[in-house]
Design an enzyme around this catalytic site. Structure first.
Site, PDB file in Angstrom:
ATOM      1  N   ASP A   1     -25.213  -5.074   1.967  1.00  0.00           N
ATOM      2  CA  ASP A   1     -26.646  -4.769   1.895  1.00  0.00           C
ATOM      3  C   ASP A   1     -27.470  -5.994   1.498  1.00  0.00           C
ATOM      4  O   ASP A   1     -26.961  -6.920   0.864  1.00  0.00           O
ATOM      5  CB  ASP A   1     -26.846  -3.639   0.869  1.00  0.00           C
ATOM      6  CG  ASP A   1     -28.202  -2.970   1.006  1.00  0.00           C
ATOM      7  OD1 ASP A   1     -28.881  -3.183   2.025  1.00  0.00           O
ATOM      8  OD2 ASP A   1     -28.580  -2.237   0.082  1.00  0.00           O
TER       9      ASP A   1
ATOM     10  N   HIS B   1     -29.312 -10.827   9.047  1.00  0.00           N
ATOM     11  CA  HIS B   1     -28.046 -10.260   9.546  1.00  0.00           C
ATOM     12  C   HIS B   1     -27.132 -11.370  10.088  1.00  0.00           C
ATOM     13  O   HIS B   1     -25.919 -11.333   9.918  1.00  0.00           O
ATOM     14  CB  HIS B   1     -28.318  -9.225  10.643  1.00  0.00           C
ATOM     15  CG  HIS B   1     -29.067  -8.014  10.148  1.00  0.00           C
ATOM     16  ND1 HIS B   1     -28.697  -7.325   9.017  1.00  0.00           N
ATOM     17  CD2 HIS B   1     -30.154  -7.362  10.630  1.00  0.00           C
ATOM     18  CE1 HIS B   1     -29.531  -6.307   8.821  1.00  0.00           C
ATOM     19  NE2 HIS B   1     -30.428  -6.314   9.789  1.00  0.00           N
TER      20      HIS B   1
ATOM     21  N   LEU C   1      -4.034  -9.011   7.555  1.00  0.00           N
ATOM     22  CA  LEU C   1      -5.215  -8.302   7.059  1.00  0.00           C
ATOM     23  C   LEU C   1      -5.629  -7.259   8.082  1.00  0.00           C
ATOM     24  O   LEU C   1      -5.750  -7.568   9.278  1.00  0.00           O
ATOM     25  CB  LEU C   1      -6.384  -9.292   6.853  1.00  0.00           C
ATOM     26  CG  LEU C   1      -7.697  -8.636   6.406  1.00  0.00           C
ATOM     27  CD1 LEU C   1      -7.632  -8.196   4.945  1.00  0.00           C
ATOM     28  CD2 LEU C   1      -8.892  -9.593   6.597  1.00  0.00           C
TER      29      LEU C   1
END
Ligand code: FPP
Length: 234
Positions: free
Chosen positions: A15, A32, A126
């Site tokens: 956020d 972003h 991962l």
């Protein structure tokens, strides 16, 4: 850093991109874009730290209400990252999985996501779980409907778990929300039953390996009891 108390699964609410950009007099999409750079740093940091699962909230079922330009911009960033990173994902042994309803996404993005999942499916270091067109309530309702249509007579917690997008993932040990907001915003509501939470003030584009290490240190001090008495952290 006590290596024996590392979270296995870290989940991130990325956020603050918009506020970070506006503070600098830039368009929200620039925030972003910088958020993607932050994400790349955190993926690397997770590999260095031997964290096995990283989930991120890239686009929620509620984010459709944003201006079309911003929605398309976020989709473009996800698509670019996937298209440009296949070699890197394979080099770093990263497996990409997704949670969310891909069917409503633009075809090019949907195909890119399907392709990258297929192309990285044998990687193991991962598991990078991208939440896209994801909402926890929609996930739960979808699970219920699939359970009904499969004719399941008695639903156990294990059965229910198997119908979630995250059927192959352990629950998150640590959920981090950047930018100081202290809420989950429809993120992994079923899976967070025993997660620890960490809410740094840092906006996501400024989130660094240092911020992650602080979060992990805070996590390591918590006494996770899972409803029992004085159970030690993993
Ligand atoms: C929240 O900040 C952030 C988003 C809704 C989008 C985050 C998406 C990316 C960084 C792209 C990720 C790419 C991949 C491949 C996963 P906000 O816009 O709500 O910020 P604000 O609260 O300051 O307005």
């Amino acid at each position: 850093m006590k290596i024996n108390k590392l979270p296995t699964h870290v989940a991130m609410i990325m956020d603050g991109n918009g506020r970070w950009a506006l503070k600098r007099g830039k368009p929200r999409l620039f925030g972003h874009k910088m958020g993607v750079e932050s994400l790349k740093r955190i993926v690397r940091a997770c590999i260095e730290l031997n964290i096995k699962y990283l989930s991120v909230y890239a686009f929620s079922t509620e984010n459709w209400s944003r201006p079309k330009e911003e929605v398309d911009g976020i989709f473009g960033l996800v698509e670019d990252l996937c298209n440009n990173s296949l070699d890197k994902f394979n080099e770093l042994d990263i497996k990409v999985v997704t949670m969310g309803d891909l069917s409503r996404l633009p075809n090019t993005l949907k195909n890119t996501l399907v392709d990258i999942k297929e192309a990285t499916k044998n990687n193991k270091s991962l598991i990078f779980n991208i939440g896209i067109n994801y909402g926890a309530r929609a996930e739960i309702v979808r699970a219920v409907n699939n359970i009904i249509s499969d004719g399941v007579q008695e639903c156990t917690e294990q059965t229910f778990h198997n119908y979630l997008y995250t059927a192959d993932l352990p629950d998150p040990d640590l959920i981090i929300r950047a930018s100081g907001e202290k809420r989950l915003s429809n993120f992994m509501l079923y899976q967070c039953a025993y997660s620890e939470f960490y809410f740094p003030k840092t906006h996501w584009p400024d989130f660094s390996k240092k911020t992650l290490l602080k979060a992990i240190k805070a996590y390591q001090k918590r006494n996770r009891r899972f409803g029992g008495l004085k159970q030690e952290n993993k």
